[in-house]
Design a protein around this motif. Structure first.
Motif, short mmCIF file in Angstrom:
data_model
loop_
_atom_site.label_atom_id
_atom_site.label_comp_id
_atom_site.label_asym_id
_atom_site.label_seq_id
_atom_site.Cartn_x
_atom_site.Cartn_y
_atom_site.Cartn_z
N GLY A 155 0.84 -1.20 0.00
CA GLY A 155 0.00 0.00 0.00
C GLY A 155 0.87 1.24 0.00
N GLY A 156 0.33 2.32 0.48
CA GLY A 156 1.11 3.55 0.43
C GLY A 156 1.01 4.17 -0.93
N GLU A 157 1.29 5.43 -1.03
CA GLU A 157 1.05 6.14 -2.28
C GLU A 157 2.26 6.14 -3.20
OE1 GLU A 157 -1.84 7.19 -3.48
OE2 GLU A 157 -2.59 6.14 -1.72
N GLY A 158 3.47 6.22 -2.64
CA GLY A 158 4.63 6.33 -3.52
C GLY A 158 4.67 7.70 -4.16
N PRO A 159 5.68 7.93 -4.99
CA PRO A 159 5.86 9.27 -5.56
C PRO A 159 4.96 9.58 -6.75
CG PRO A 159 7.61 7.81 -6.29
CD PRO A 159 6.74 7.01 -5.37
N LEU A 160 4.23 8.59 -7.27
CA LEU A 160 3.40 8.81 -8.46
C LEU A 160 1.93 8.50 -8.14
CD1 LEU A 160 5.65 6.96 -11.10
CD2 LEU A 160 5.30 9.43 -10.94
N ASP A 161 1.06 9.40 -8.58
CA ASP A 161 -0.37 9.08 -8.44
C ASP A 161 -0.78 8.15 -9.58
OD1 ASP A 161 -0.79 10.57 -10.74
OD2 ASP A 161 -1.47 12.36 -9.66
N ARG A 162 -2.01 7.70 -9.54
CA ARG A 162 -2.47 6.69 -10.49
C ARG A 162 -2.31 7.16 -11.94
NH1 ARG A 162 -6.28 2.65 -9.24
NH2 ARG A 162 -6.76 3.82 -7.36
N ALA A 163 -2.67 8.39 -12.21
CA ALA A 163 -2.62 8.89 -13.58
C ALA A 163 -1.17 8.98 -14.07
CB ALA A 163 -3.29 10.26 -13.67
N ALA A 164 -0.29 9.48 -13.21
CA ALA A 164 1.12 9.63 -13.59
C ALA A 164 1.76 8.25 -13.78
CB ALA A 164 1.88 10.42 -12.54
N PHE A 165 1.38 7.32 -12.91
CA PHE A 165 1.90 5.95 -13.00
C PHE A 165 1.46 5.33 -14.33
CE2 PHE A 165 1.86 1.42 -12.31
CZ PHE A 165 2.95 1.17 -11.49
N ALA A 166 0.16 5.46 -14.63
CA ALA A 166 -0.38 4.87 -15.86
C ALA A 166 0.27 5.49 -17.09
CB ALA A 166 -1.89 5.06 -15.90
N GLU A 167 0.52 6.78 -17.03
CA GLU A 167 1.14 7.47 -18.17
C GLU A 167 2.54 6.95 -18.42
OE1 GLU A 167 2.36 12.03 -19.29
OE2 GLU A 167 0.74 11.71 -17.84
N ARG A 168 3.31 6.74 -17.35
CA ARG A 168 4.68 6.23 -17.50
C ARG A 168 4.67 4.79 -18.02
NH1 ARG A 168 9.15 8.81 -14.65
NH2 ARG A 168 8.48 10.90 -14.08
N VAL A 169 3.75 4.00 -17.51
CA VAL A 169 3.65 2.62 -17.99
C VAL A 169 3.31 2.60 -19.47
CG1 VAL A 169 2.25 0.51 -17.86
CG2 VAL A 169 3.06 1.60 -15.75
N ASP A 170 2.36 3.44 -19.86
CA ASP A 170 1.94 3.45 -21.26
C ASP A 170 3.10 3.85 -22.18
OD1 ASP A 170 -0.53 2.99 -22.79
OD2 ASP A 170 -0.13 5.02 -23.54
N ALA A 171 3.91 4.79 -21.72
CA ALA A 171 5.05 5.24 -22.54
C ALA A 171 6.08 4.11 -22.74
CB ALA A 171 5.72 6.45 -21.90
N LEU A 172 6.13 3.18 -21.79
CA LEU A 172 7.10 2.08 -21.85
C LEU A 172 6.51 0.80 -22.43
CD1 LEU A 172 8.76 2.55 -18.33
CD2 LEU A 172 9.83 3.02 -20.55
N MET A 173 5.22 0.86 -22.78
CA MET A 173 4.50 -0.38 -23.08
C MET A 173 5.13 -1.19 -24.23
SD MET A 173 2.19 -2.30 -22.01
CE MET A 173 1.09 -1.35 -20.97
N ASP A 174 5.54 -0.51 -25.31
CA ASP A 174 6.12 -1.25 -26.43
C ASP A 174 7.40 -1.98 -26.02
OD1 ASP A 174 4.09 -0.41 -28.03
OD2 ASP A 174 5.24 1.13 -29.08
#
Lengths: 228, 79
Positions: free
Chosen positions: A14-33
């Motif tokens: 748990g815990g929030e970490g340095p990235l919120d859900r939207a920022a996390f998803a955006e970074r994952v999407d950029a690395l998806m390929d």
């Protein structure tokens, strides 16, 4: 250890970490390929690759509190992807009644581990008209490399991807795969040799022989270029 | 041929991948660097291997299926 995912501890911290859900998803999407491509090269199966990426992203989100430095997000996520792959491999091997640390192919690591594309391409008598090794690299297609990688036996392909593609140290790979560093060295050596051999054969099939092997290219009359 | 007497061409080629990986054990990176600075053959070979590994690294990226992107977005929304 900071930013090091721990495979053993799979509790949801748990815990929030340095990235919120939207920022996390955006970074994952950029690395998806790259995530998918890496998983695909490791597993050689599109469905398995998708499952591993999805599982890795889910694990990363659960453990987001471990990520102290967002600048390390990429390395952190790829490490989780690797750990997810290794767990998947162990489960698969377990089903197949094999151990991931078993080394059925490693006995061959010292034999035939010295194929060199450069040695095949770098023919001094051909230098008068160009450099075949540069020609080769310029003509090499992404698909050629992907197919050549996919041809490698699991242990060798995994070592090549983890070191050459992801830039892990031998020790990191040894720890990931739970094998000695010397085994990583031998798998890498054999894997590179087989990869270069596959690329050479693919290039010849694709017509490289018209460049390298053609005797009428030699104005000095030499025909035997030593190719085998 | 090498003009660097510290290490022979054969010894450099034998260690070339470990050098490129930053994993040399028995000689230093600087020793290989010095040899490559003076030996055209070994330098050419090292450049070829560097370019080839860069192509291998670049080859891994593959367009992810849209369904995977959708699945991952759904998964993140669920948590």
């Amino acid at each position: 250890m900071t930013d090091q995912p721990t495979e053993q501890d799979d509790s949801e911290r748990g815990g929030e970490g340095p990235l919120d859900r939207a920022a996390f998803a955006e970074r994952v999407d950029a690395l998806m390929d790259r995530l998918y491509g890496t998983a695909l090269r490791l597993t050689r199966n599109p469905d398995d690759a998708e499952d591993i990426v999805a599982e890795a992203v889910g694990t990363a989100w659960k453990r987001r509190a471990d990520l102290r430095d967002v600048e390390r997000f990429e390395g952190w996520l790829f490490r989780i992807l690797n750990n997810t792959f290794v767990s998947w491999l162990r489960r698969r091997r377990s089903r197949e009644d094999l151990e991931v640390s078993s080394e059925p192919e490693d006995g061959d690591a010292d034999s035939g581990g010295d194929f060199s594309l450069f040695a095949r391409l770098h023919q001094p008598f051909l230098l008068w008209w160009g450099t075949p090794e540069h020609e080769f690299l310029n003509r090499l297609l992404r698909e050629d490399i992907q197919r050549a990688l996919d041809q490698l036996p699991d242990e060798f392909r995994i070592a090549v991807v983890l070191v050459e593609v992801q830039g892990h140290t031998y020790r990191e790979v040894a720890e990931m795969l739970d094998v000695p560093v010397g085994t990583v060295r031998s798998r890498l050596s054999r894997g590179r040799s087989l990869l270069q051999q596959a690329l050479w054969e693919r290039a010849r099939d694709a017509g490289l022989k018209t460049v390298v092997d053609s005797p009428d290219r030699n104005s000095d009359g030499s025909v035997d270029n030593g190719q085998t | 041929m090498s003009h660097d007497h510290e290490i022979s061409c054969e010894e450099v080629i034998e260690r070339l991948f470990a050098y490129l990986d930053g994993e040399l054990e028995d000689v230093s990176q600087e020793t290989i660097d010095r040899h490559l600075a003076h030996c055209r053959d070994c330098f050419t070979r090292a450049e070829f291997e560097k370019r080839l590994r860069a192509r291998v690294a670049d080859s891994v990226s593959t367009t992810a299926p849209q369904r995977l992107r959708t699945r991952v977005r759904f998964l993140l929304d669920e948590f």
